[in-house]
Design an enzyme around this catalytic site. Sequence first.
Site: not given
Ligand code: TYM
Length: 339
Positions: A115, A199, A202
Amino acid sequence: MSKHTPRVFSGVQPTGNLHLGNYLGAISKFVTMQHEYESIFCVVDLHAITVPQDPKLLKAQTREIAAAYLAAGIDPTKSIIFQQSAVSAHAELSWILSCQARIGWLNRMTQFKDKAGKDKEKASVGLYVYPVLMAADILAYKATHVPVGEDQKQHLELSRDIATKFNNDMGTEDFFPLPEPMIQGPATRVMSLRDGTAKMSKSDPSDLSRITFTDDADAIAKKFKKAKSDPEPLPSEEEGLDGRPEAKNLVGIYAALSGISAADVLSEFGGQGFGALKPRLAELAVEKLSPISGEMRRLMEDTSHIDGILSQGAQRADDIAAPILRDVKEIMGFLAPTS
Ligand code: TYM
């Protein structure tokens, strides 16, 4: 046997462009898990600001994730839905845990490297300590299970390391549970429709790389039609997908959306070309996603309803986190204010 009550915590960032990977890898799993566990689902707005956000859009994007949770089937009378910034324990515990986490541990985080890009000096300090805030999110509730996509695995390992160090250093064996990553079932890593080795994300500049919740049936059909594939027919056995990342991804998405195994998808489509799979995949995606996106749009028309659910959720979340934070402060030796 752990003394800790089984409890699920997970979060999604309100950064727009919620996509099929977020749904299949995370949100759809939250919906199932809420029936088995006490569950807390957060809209992680503090994480979102680790990169610049337009304050005018952030509120709408926060409501949009709450609407996605509700539309997908999370029951707010059962599970807790709230926004991270509304419960101060997240930020407070994050500071305390950042004094436990080691710089060397954070230096190993691959997501920061991705990132931050080439010029790491210009990345925010928040982006660097992002995984410590994640640990605080989870540990503020002594959550035991964390459903996430594959990309969050390293962050969850760090949460476990932080919890272990706190428990050991403070001599409070088992105060924090070691949260269990739940990266299971199909679609733990949904890949880009333009490149089966990247992957679905967004931040991919190509809109064709992902299916989002704002796509209508035509857009979904177009994106699958244009999805990268290869010239070979689909194999009849799963081993035949090795070395064919695009085929593997499309078959995986089909399997996850229809709730069948990749083997079953191949027994239906094996020997046929992508021209047979892609239109069926588009139909399936529309069938699964359009009721959710329609419901999201309906919910977004009544922001006071969403705001009410978030406020109630924040109160319930605070009721769990505040006593845990109080215990942490006592363990640290902070003088409690007298009232
Ligand atoms: P975020 O918003 O980037 O992603 C949200 C969730 O979507 C999953 N994800 C995917 N799963 C499968 N294939 C993909 N291409 C893909 N892209 C995203 C992510 O793994 C996530 O589960 N850091 C976290 C948010 C967070 C969080 C936490 C999660 C903040 N605090 C505490 C668990 C526990 C995140 O990536 O958000």
